[in-house]
Design an enzyme around this catalytic site. Structure first.
Site, PDB file in Angstrom:
ATOM      1  N   LYS A 111      27.623  14.301  63.311  1.00 11.10           N
ATOM      2  CA  LYS A 111      28.179  14.678  64.623  1.00 11.10           C
ATOM      3  C   LYS A 111      28.756  16.092  64.587  1.00 11.10           C
ATOM      4  O   LYS A 111      28.579  16.873  65.505  1.00 11.10           O
ATOM      5  CB  LYS A 111      29.318  13.744  65.009  1.00 11.10           C
ATOM      6  CG  LYS A 111      28.944  12.564  65.850  1.00 11.10           C
ATOM      7  CD  LYS A 111      28.708  12.912  67.304  1.00 11.10           C
ATOM      8  CE  LYS A 111      28.299  11.687  68.081  1.00 11.10           C
ATOM      9  NZ  LYS A 111      26.908  11.321  68.009  1.00 11.10           N
ATOM     10  N   LYS A 194      16.756   5.711  61.836  1.00 11.23           N
ATOM     11  CA  LYS A 194      17.041   4.282  62.014  1.00 11.23           C
ATOM     12  C   LYS A 194      17.051   3.931  63.501  1.00 11.23           C
ATOM     13  O   LYS A 194      17.407   4.764  64.343  1.00 11.23           O
ATOM     14  CB  LYS A 194      18.363   3.899  61.344  1.00 11.23           C
ATOM     15  CG  LYS A 194      19.583   4.494  62.016  1.00 11.23           C
ATOM     16  CD  LYS A 194      20.888   3.907  61.484  1.00 11.23           C
ATOM     17  CE  LYS A 194      22.044   4.505  62.283  1.00 11.23           C
ATOM     18  NZ  LYS A 194      23.363   4.065  61.928  1.00 11.23           N
ATOM     19  N   LYS A 197      21.503   2.219  68.720  1.00 10.47           N
ATOM     20  CA  LYS A 197      21.897   1.934  70.096  1.00 10.47           C
ATOM     21  C   LYS A 197      21.916   3.196  70.938  1.00 10.47           C
ATOM     22  O   LYS A 197      21.781   3.137  72.147  1.00 10.47           O
ATOM     23  CB  LYS A 197      23.312   1.347  70.102  1.00 10.47           C
ATOM     24  CG  LYS A 197      23.410  -0.037  69.531  1.00 10.47           C
ATOM     25  CD  LYS A 197      24.871  -0.362  69.397  1.00 10.47           C
ATOM     26  CE  LYS A 197      25.093  -1.777  68.956  1.00 10.47           C
ATOM     27  NZ  LYS A 197      26.498  -1.956  68.520  1.00 10.47           N
TER      28      LYS A 197
END
Ligand code: AMP
Ligand code: TRP
Length: 332
Positions: A111, A194, A197
């Site tokens: 991030k 991966k 969500k």
């Protein structure tokens, strides 16, 4: 009976990676362990989120866990924020984790690299300490999670060991339990990332609540590797991922599937995989809709879970505070 704990964030878009990497194990393990499964809502506010949706997402995640097969009479399903002892222990543990090690967490690093760390909320930085508190406050022996959580578990172990060394033996040092097959389900559009969500393209993510047509469409459009052979190999990340999912959905081994599809190309394989995934997820989706139809019942289950969890959390928080030298309240 040894104790296990694991959590899921109520951030919506719960997908096949969550189900295969985590929930399935949780269901199997509930009978062999004293199992606690919080919906970790305090972890879902670390990045931009919608206050109007948080409560609803929390019920959604809880209903999905129960639909996956968690039995509230066997294990403890609850909402993290209903047991505020987690946050209090997190504050204490913030003094055992260092800024340096939190800065090395790959989720934080990723991030910080994209937008710079300066504007990130301090809660996002400290999030792994709250996770450590979630686990240690129950003296959990094992934590069944997907591969992406390995580093957070290492930090939890380090924090527990440090606490024990400094204040005397207090916390169980927990072990990560990561499944051999399905611990890292990859994005169907980008098999080097991966399934997540929050990934930009929903096409690469099969959600547990996707209707059959959506599953079929996503499997059909899943990227494949060059060549035509259905083989699991390091240079074939896309097919390897699909084979692993097929194996999980049917119980056949990857080797058996490779033999079944030898010389048949990707078309047949994808059609059958879609059928297998649809059949695999259908019962979960059906039970989910039943459970969501009765929110009062769902909330009663979560209340019962919070009562059980809080009794344990309260005791271990008191122990940690005593070891750290705090003056107890005279009312005890
Ligand atoms: P989260 O989606 O971050 O709330 O994760 C809930 C659980 O699902 C954690 O145990 C994760 O390790 C697991 N998980 C998340 N994504 C994947 C994935 N792509 N493959 C396997 N497990 C996953
Ligand atoms: N950080 C975990 C994730 O993103 C969720 C989580 C929070 C968790 N607390 C936990 C997992 C405690 C296991 C144990 O998936």
């Amino acid at each position: 009976m040894p104790r296990i704990l694991s959590g899921v964030q109520p951030t919506g878009n719960i997908h096949l990676g969550n189900y295969v990497g985590a929930f399935r194990q949780w269901v199997d393990m509930q009978h062999d362990f004293e199992a606690l499964y919080p919906v970790v809502d305090l972890h879902a506010i670390t990045l931009a989120y919608s206050p109007d949706e948080l409560a609803d997402r929390t019920l959604e995640a809880a209903a999905l866990l129960l639909a996956a097969g968690l039995d509230p009479d066997v294990c403890t399903v609850f909402v993290q924020s209903h047991v505020p002892e987690h946050t209090e222990l997190a504050w204490l543990l913030n003094h055992l984790a260092t800024v340096g090690e939190l800065r090395r967490m790959t989720q934080f690093k990723a991030k910080a690299e994209t937008g710079g760390e300066g504007a990130l909320p301090a809660g996002y930085f400290n999030y792994p300490v709250l996770q450590a508190a979630d686990i240690l406050i129950y003296q959990a022996d094992r934590v069944p999670v997907g591969e992406d959580q390995r580093q957070h578990l290492e930090l939890t172990r380090d924090v527990a060991e440090r606490f024990n060394a400094r204040f005397g033996q207090t916390f169980v040092v927990p072990e990560a339990y990561i499944p051999k097959v399905g611990g890292r389900v990859m994005d169907l559009q980008l098999p080097t990332a991966k399934m997540s969500k929050s990934s930009a393209s929903p096409a690469g993510r099969i959600e547990v609540l996707d209707p059959p047509e959506a599953i079929r469409r996503k499997v059909r459009s899943a990227v494949t590797d060059s060549g035509r052979e259905v083989l699991a190999r390091p240079d074939k990340p896309a097919i390897s991922n699909l084979l692993e999912l097929f194996s999980v959905a049917t119980g056949s081994t990857v080797g058996e599937l490779e033999r079944t599809y030898a010389g048949r190309g990707y078309g047949d394989f994808k059609g059958d995989l879609a059928d297998a995934l649809i059949a695999f997820l259908a019962p979960v989706r059906e039970r989910y809709h039943e459970l969501r139809g009765d929110p009062a019942h769902l909330r009663a289950i979560l209340e019962q879970g919070a009562v059980k969890a809080q009794a344990i959390a309260r005791e271990n928080l008191a122990l940690a505070k005593e070891r750290m030298g705090f003056l107890p309240r005279s009312s005890g």
